[in-house]
Design a protein around this motif. Structure first.
Motif, PDB file in Angstrom:
ATOM      1  N   PRO A  98       0.654  -1.863  -0.225  1.00 60.57           N
ATOM      2  CA  PRO A  98      -0.029   0.115   0.153  1.00 60.57           C
ATOM      3  C   PRO A  98       0.803   1.288   0.159  1.00 60.57           C
ATOM      4  N   LYS A  99       0.026   2.374  -0.539  1.00 58.58           N
ATOM      5  CA  LYS A  99       1.090   3.198  -1.313  1.00 58.58           C
ATOM      6  C   LYS A  99      -0.437   4.878  -0.048  1.00 58.58           C
ATOM      7  N   LEU A 100       0.749   4.989   0.912  1.00 59.78           N
ATOM      8  CA  LEU A 100      -0.537   6.458   1.078  1.00 59.78           C
ATOM      9  C   LEU A 100      -0.594   7.310  -0.058  1.00 59.78           C
ATOM     10  N   LEU A 101      -1.934   8.418  -0.378  1.00 57.83           N
ATOM     11  CA  LEU A 101      -2.366   8.970  -0.864  1.00 57.83           C
ATOM     12  C   LEU A 101      -2.770  10.386  -0.597  1.00 57.83           C
ATOM     13  N   GLU A 102      -3.356  10.300   0.302  1.00 57.28           N
ATOM     14  CA  GLU A 102      -3.917  11.799   0.561  1.00 57.28           C
ATOM     15  C   GLU A 102      -5.208  11.490   1.923  1.00 57.28           C
ATOM     16  N   VAL A 103      -5.248  12.161   2.782  1.00 55.46           N
ATOM     17  CA  VAL A 103      -6.225  12.129   4.159  1.00 55.46           C
ATOM     18  C   VAL A 103      -6.857  12.959   2.850  1.00 55.46           C
ATOM     19  N   THR A 104      -8.768  13.351   3.460  1.00 52.67           N
ATOM     20  CA  THR A 104      -9.134  14.274   3.215  1.00 52.67           C
ATOM     21  C   THR A 104     -10.478  14.416   4.905  1.00 52.67           C
ATOM     22  N   TYR A 105     -10.740  15.472   5.321  1.00 49.91           N
ATOM     23  CA  TYR A 105     -10.711  16.048   5.745  1.00 49.91           C
ATOM     24  C   TYR A 105     -12.786  15.598   5.619  1.00 49.91           C
ATOM     25  N   CYS A 106     -13.776  15.224   6.242  1.00 49.47           N
ATOM     26  CA  CYS A 106     -15.355  15.269   5.519  1.00 49.47           C
ATOM     27  C   CYS A 106     -15.780  14.545   4.337  1.00 49.47           C
ATOM     28  N   PRO A 107     -15.150  13.659   4.681  1.00 46.91           N
ATOM     29  CA  PRO A 107     -15.003  12.985   2.754  1.00 46.91           C
ATOM     30  C   PRO A 107     -16.599  13.104   1.995  1.00 46.91           C
ATOM     31  N   ASP A 108     -16.380  12.536   0.447  1.00 45.94           N
ATOM     32  CA  ASP A 108     -18.224  12.597   0.635  1.00 45.94           C
ATOM     33  C   ASP A 108     -18.043  10.879  -0.188  1.00 45.94           C
ATOM     34  N   CYS A 109     -19.028  10.665   0.719  1.00 48.45           N
ATOM     35  CA  CYS A 109     -19.634   9.445   1.039  1.00 48.45           C
ATOM     36  C   CYS A 109     -20.464   9.407   0.092  1.00 48.45           C
ATOM     37  N   THR A 110     -21.277   9.627  -1.100  1.00 47.68           N
ATOM     38  CA  THR A 110     -21.855   9.340  -1.618  1.00 47.68           C
ATOM     39  C   THR A 110     -22.437   7.592  -2.156  1.00 47.68           C
ATOM     40  N   ARG A 111     -21.049   7.336  -2.317  1.00 49.80           N
ATOM     41  CA  ARG A 111     -20.683   6.023  -2.823  1.00 49.80           C
ATOM     42  C   ARG A 111     -21.344   4.838  -1.385  1.00 49.80           C
ATOM     43  N   ALA A 112     -20.466   5.073  -0.720  1.00 45.93           N
ATOM     44  CA  ALA A 112     -21.055   4.385   0.788  1.00 45.93           C
ATOM     45  C   ALA A 112     -22.924   4.224   1.167  1.00 45.93           C
ATOM     46  N   CYS A 113     -23.460   5.529   0.779  1.00 46.29           N
ATOM     47  CA  CYS A 113     -24.834   5.670   0.964  1.00 46.29           C
ATOM     48  C   CYS A 113     -25.442   4.739   0.269  1.00 46.29           C
ATOM     49  N   LYS A 114     -25.022   4.976  -1.353  1.00 45.52           N
ATOM     50  CA  LYS A 114     -25.715   4.948  -2.225  1.00 45.52           C
ATOM     51  C   LYS A 114     -26.185   3.334  -2.561  1.00 45.52           C
ATOM     52  N   TYR A 115     -24.982   2.199  -1.945  1.00 43.79           N
ATOM     53  CA  TYR A 115     -25.095   0.744  -2.484  1.00 43.79           C
ATOM     54  C   TYR A 115     -24.531   0.178  -1.423  1.00 43.79           C
ATOM     55  N   ASP A 116     -25.855  -1.147  -1.968  1.00 41.99           N
ATOM     56  CA  ASP A 116     -25.777  -2.167  -0.788  1.00 41.99           C
ATOM     57  C   ASP A 116     -24.400  -3.148  -0.676  1.00 41.99           C
ATOM     58  N   VAL A 117     -23.962  -3.430  -0.200  1.00 43.27           N
ATOM     59  CA  VAL A 117     -22.162  -4.504  -0.262  1.00 43.27           C
ATOM     60  C   VAL A 117     -22.338  -5.512   0.856  1.00 43.27           C
ATOM     61  N   GLU A 118     -21.736  -6.152   0.259  1.00 45.93           N
ATOM     62  CA  GLU A 118     -21.070  -7.585   0.669  1.00 45.93           C
ATOM     63  C   GLU A 118     -20.039  -7.383   1.308  1.00 45.93           C
ATOM     64  N   ASN A 119     -20.038  -7.904   2.408  1.00 45.56           N
ATOM     65  CA  ASN A 119     -19.215  -7.958   3.383  1.00 45.56           C
ATOM     66  C   ASN A 119     -17.883  -8.731   3.300  1.00 45.56           C
ATOM     67  N   VAL A 120     -16.532  -7.535   2.947  1.00 42.37           N
ATOM     68  CA  VAL A 120     -15.414  -8.494   2.108  1.00 42.37           C
ATOM     69  C   VAL A 120     -14.855  -9.096   3.416  1.00 42.37           C
ATOM     70  N   PHE A 121     -15.458  -8.461   4.892  1.00 40.99           N
ATOM     71  CA  PHE A 121     -14.262  -8.989   5.778  1.00 40.99           C
ATOM     72  C   PHE A 121     -14.852  -9.829   7.145  1.00 40.99           C
ATOM     73  N   GLY A 122     -16.268 -10.442   6.606  1.00 40.79           N
ATOM     74  CA  GLY A 122     -17.519 -10.902   7.413  1.00 40.79           C
ATOM     75  C   GLY A 122     -18.784 -11.156   6.658  1.00 40.79           C
ATOM     76  N   ASP A 123     -19.558 -11.766   7.641  1.00 43.72           N
ATOM     77  CA  ASP A 123     -21.385 -11.554   6.810  1.00 43.72           C
ATOM     78  C   ASP A 123     -22.237 -10.770   6.714  1.00 43.72           C
ATOM     79  N   GLY A 124     -22.790 -11.358   6.148  1.00 42.84           N
ATOM     80  CA  GLY A 124     -23.991 -10.392   5.519  1.00 42.84           C
ATOM     81  C   GLY A 124     -23.378  -9.092   4.061  1.00 42.84           C
ATOM     82  N   ILE A 125     -24.134  -8.171   4.413  1.00 38.65           N
ATOM     83  CA  ILE A 125     -24.388  -6.985   3.517  1.00 38.65           C
ATOM     84  C   ILE A 125     -24.487  -5.926   4.394  1.00 38.65           C
ATOM     85  N   ILE A 126     -23.922  -5.252   3.536  1.00 39.61           N
ATOM     86  CA  ILE A 126     -23.492  -3.514   4.656  1.00 39.61           C
ATOM     87  C   ILE A 126     -24.489  -3.338   3.975  1.00 39.61           C
TER      88      ILE A 126
END
Length: 864
Positions: free
Chosen positions: A812-840
């Protein structure tokens, strides 16, 4: 004047353009002349100036052709031959008819300076090598010499067999200097054995032969072993250098006067000037280089020699012995020390150091001085198309401005090239002309603006004088003037390499003493104290829409809120204006700029960890330009990739971000605002041949103790075009950048599908990669906690976006850190939890975030 009417009166012109006139620095006495020339569109520079080719046609200069021009007496309009946004430059050169041809001519890159091999062969004199040799022997006899002592057989296609058949040692037993440059000699043993047969050879040039290009060190050692009298090899001094080599550099020995096989004693007595620059001299303690042999020496150039076998004290003692030495050229820092002042004080007889009067140096107190700034002339290969040549050369000519009106300033700058007359103005630290961009608004509105450059004399100028301007007008040493001149000139490389090496040694000596222990979830939940709902004030539409848990209620009054969740900066002024108190929770930490501003982020990480593998080499150009130049030069020397990315300190969405391998471009791009320059990840991990990065969400409850959580929701951002390092691709946004929310076509990829396909494509386990990412993110916040303990605040809770790229080794390479990031995608899509069971569930994103930060929950958030 009436709005929208064309300006006709001088008074109206001044009223509309008052700020522009003040910003230009144009004397008031020339304002009316400017108005007249703008309204009449008068371009009369050709009647007063002449453009002359210079440096064999590789650049041009501007000369006054009028008899005389007094200071601030005239003003001239200079047209703009090309105006563009940087992202459009390459396509314009390809698509606008005649543009590439005109720019190539203006920038002197339209004529090939390097002939190909066929052309070279055609240029070879029709005389055969044999006839040329016979001619040299005959000429020597006519001059009354026993034998040829200086022979040049250059670019004659001589190969190993031809060299043997020539039998030069037998024909020319007294040869002192031999040049076989540019031939086809390839066998090291053959060349060394033939050269060893010359018993008196002092100088040998084998440059541009395959034997040198393929195995130089082996050939050099064999030649030197067999030729003990050799003093110069391929323009460099051997350890045997003596009277003949010094005489060659002192212009005593050359083809018409090669010297004798038995050197005369004290032949250097009359030498006053000696240029020993770039002779690879390791030891100056030499019998021939002494006041006894060189009693008249007044000028000495030692640039570019390592001299590592002498201490600084020894060298100064040697030079102090020359009674007439008054002018010295030397690298600073270099073998004589790091400071010009120390050298001057050790050699009190010096009048000039590096061509600058020593009194001027002492008065200025400058440690590093160098007047031998040779211009960076354009370079290209015959195969390069005109657009590529122009892109490389244009940074020597570009100027820039940024448009603004009452409402906002342009996010990207405008670059332009002055016409042939303006572009011929060369640099001087003491210029006789000044230029400034000027926007003429004939209708009084920005929409009607036409850009020009205005030119006027700031000193009296005589006929035949070169007309010059200061490329860095108004920029002094406090803004790194000497380093910035590297954009146009070959400045002292040793200095920058030395600065870089000091800098990198310091970074490598740093490391966080021990990791901060991971804490368990122990922050006291606010609702547990109050036992009721928490009122939230926010200006974020997503929070308003998706935060719908009964424990939280949205309020429109910040004064009555328990939690302030905002995208704006809350400082003391804001608190006073809005009534916010220190007892309300806010979604930002004090001094969080140490993470969210790019230059501070790099500084924070470097102070804590030095140069961790997960942070690309990063330079704040406002403070570390010299170190960046040194890094660039070392990479160039070592044949390493030199592709860099420039990012503004505090802009998001890749605005004003540029990828380039051109050092002049890096330096010139400082003119468009403060930037960091970061080593580009030239070999990233790819997904189906395309570049990507990953956006992670980090939730911070506390900085002391450090209590941070990684949201299980993360997403991939994909470039639209296949990845390429072709030069023209560097201008393609959709090839090198992944943020497509605001420009380009957004291709959303379900993260679970991405992980599965990525694992299959690269035969890796995502959990291994994720483990490295988690460790890196933890280290980033540890850096802030250790370096900036003042970030701690019991009433701060925050969410940050971390952008991460993987290199081709899946590190991994760090690109940047963003304050108050745009989370449109996180709110818009239901996703399968890659690290556990179930849907987020997307709609639950902010419920989970607020639950973690304020209610001590860990739903879809993992402690780091």
């Amino acid at each position: 004047m009436a709005a929208g009417n064309r300006i006709e009166a001088y008074e109206d012109f001044v009223e509309v353009h008052g700020l522009l006139l003040a910003a230009s620095g144009l004397p008031k006495s020339l304002h009316r002349q400017l108005f007249q020339k703008l309204t009449l569109e008068t371009f009369d520079g050709g009647a007063h100036f002449q453009v002359e080719p210079f440096e064999d046609g590789r650049c041009r200069r501007l000369v006054l052709s009028s008899d005389f021009m007094a200071k601030e007496s005239h003003l001239f309009l200079v047209d703009h031959a090309w105006t563009f946004r940087l992202s459009d430059a390459y396509n314009q050169l390809l698509e606008v008819p005649g543009l590439a041809e005109r720019m190539a001519s203006l920038m002197c890159v339209d004529v090939d300076m390097n002939l190909d091999e066929d052309a070279k062969e055609e240029e070879v004199d029709q005389q055969s090598v044999w006839e040329l040799l016979e001619s040299e022997i005959h000429g020597a006899k006519e001059k009354g010499n026993d034998s040829v002592r200086w022979l040049e057989l250059e670019d004659l296609q001589i190969d190993d067999d031809t060299l043997l058949s020539l039998d030069l040692p037998t024909k020319l037993p007294d040869l002192l200097a031999l040049s076989l440059t540019g031939n086809k000699l390839s066998n090291v043993d053959v060349v060394a054995q033939e050269v060893a047969k010359f018993k008196h050879l002092r100088a040998l040039w084998l440059n541009n032969n395959p034997a040198v290009e393929n195995c130089d060190e082996n050939l050099q050692q064999n030649v030197l072993d067999g030729s003990p009298n050799l003093e110069i090899y391929n323009s460099r001094f051997t350890h045997n250098f003596s009277e003949w080599a010094l005489g060659f550099c002192g212009d005593i020995y050359e083809k018409d006067n090669p010297g004798s096989i038995y050197p005369a004693d004290h032949s250097l007595q009359d030498v006053t000037s000696l240029d020993l620059s770039h002779r690879c001299i390791h030891n100056l303690n030499n019998k021939a280089f002494s006041p006894v042999e060189l009693p008249s020496l007044t000028y000495l150039n030692l640039r570019g020699n390592p001299l590592e076998q002498n201490s600084v004290g020894d060298l100064l003692e040697i030079l102090k012995g020359f009674p007439c030495l008054s002018s010295l050229e030397v690298d600073i820092p270099g073998p004589l020390g790091e400071k010009a002042v120390d050298i001057i004080e050790s050699l009190p007889n010096l009048h000039t150091l590096n061509s600058i009067d020593v009194k001027k140096i002492l008065n200025s107190g400058k440690h590093v001085i160098d007047s031998m700034l040779l211009p960076r002339l354009p370079e290209w290969t015959p195969e390069e198309p005109l657009p590529d040549r122009v892109i490389n050369a244009m940074w020597q000519y570009l100027m820039t401005y940024r448009l603004a009106d009452e409402e906002k300033i342009d996010e990207t700058s405008v670059w332009y090239v002055m016409d042939e007359l303006g572009s011929a103005l060369r640099h001087s630290d003491e210029p006789n002309f000044r230029v400034a961009p000027f926007l003429f608004m004939p209708d009084g509105k920005l929409a009607s603006a036409i850009s020009f450059t205005i030119l006027w004399p700031i000193l009296d100028v005589q006929k035949g004088d070169e007309c010059t301007r200061d490329y860095l007008f108004g920029i002094g040493e406090d803004k790194q003037r000497s380093a910035r001149l590297t954009a146009w000139f070959h400045t002292p490389q040793n200095y920058f390499v030395h600065e870089y090496e000091k800098y990198i040694r310091n970074l490598r000596s740093k490391a966080l003493a021990s990791p901060i222990p991971q804490t368990t979830s122990n922050t006291e939940g606010r609702h547990q104290i109050k036992g009721g709902t928490l009122r939230v004030y926010t200006d974020n539409p997503q929070v308003e829409e998706y935060l719908n848990r009964p424990e939280f209620i949205i309020t429109s009054d910040p004064k009555e809120a328990d939690i302030i969740w905002t995208s704006m900066q809350i400082d003391e002024e804001t608190k006073k204006a809005t009534g916010i108190t220190d007892q309300q929770y806010v979604n930002q930490f004090p001094f969080e700029a140490c993470l969210v501003m790019k230059h501070h982020l790099a500084e924070t990480v470097e102070k804590a960890h030095g140069c961790p593998e997960w942070l690309q080499p990063t330079y704040n150009l406002e403070t570390h330009l010299s170190q960046l130049i040194g890094d660039y030069l070392v990479r160039k020397r070592d044949g390493l990739n030199n592709l860099w990315i420039l990012k503004p300190w505090n802009m998001a969405r890749t605005i004003d971000t540029t990828v380039t391998d051109n050092l002049s471009a890096i330096i010139r791009l400082m003119e468009t605002g403060p930037k960091i320059c970061q080593k580009y990840i030239e070999h990233p991990a790819l997904f189906n041949g395309k570049k990507f990065d990953l956006r992670y969400i980090v939730l911070v409850r506390s900085m002391k103790p450090l209590e941070i959580f990684l949201a299980d929701s993360f997403w991939v951002r994909l470039a639209n075009n296949p990845y390429s390092l072709e030069k023209q691709s560097l201008f393609e946004y959709e090839t090198h950048f992944t943020v497509m929310n605001y420009r380009g076509k957004l291709n959303h990829k379900n993260i679970a599908d991405f992980v599965k396909e990525f694992e299959q494509e690269h035969n890796v386990k995502w959990l291994d990669i994720h483990s490295r990412v988690r460790s890196m993110i933890r280290s980033v916040f540890e850096s802030a906690a250790v370096v900036h303990p003042e970030m701690h605040s019991p009433f701060s809770r925050a969410m940050y976006g971390l952008d991460v790229m993987l290199d081709s080794s899946f590190q991994p390479k760090l690109l940047e850190v963003t304050y108050c990031p745009d989370c449109t995608r996180a709110c818009k899509y239901d996703v399968e939890n890659v690290f556990g069971d179930g849907i987020i569930k997307g709609r639950e994103f902010y419920n989970d975030v607020f639950g973690c930060l304020f209610l001590n929950e860990t739903t879809h958030a993992t402690p780091l």
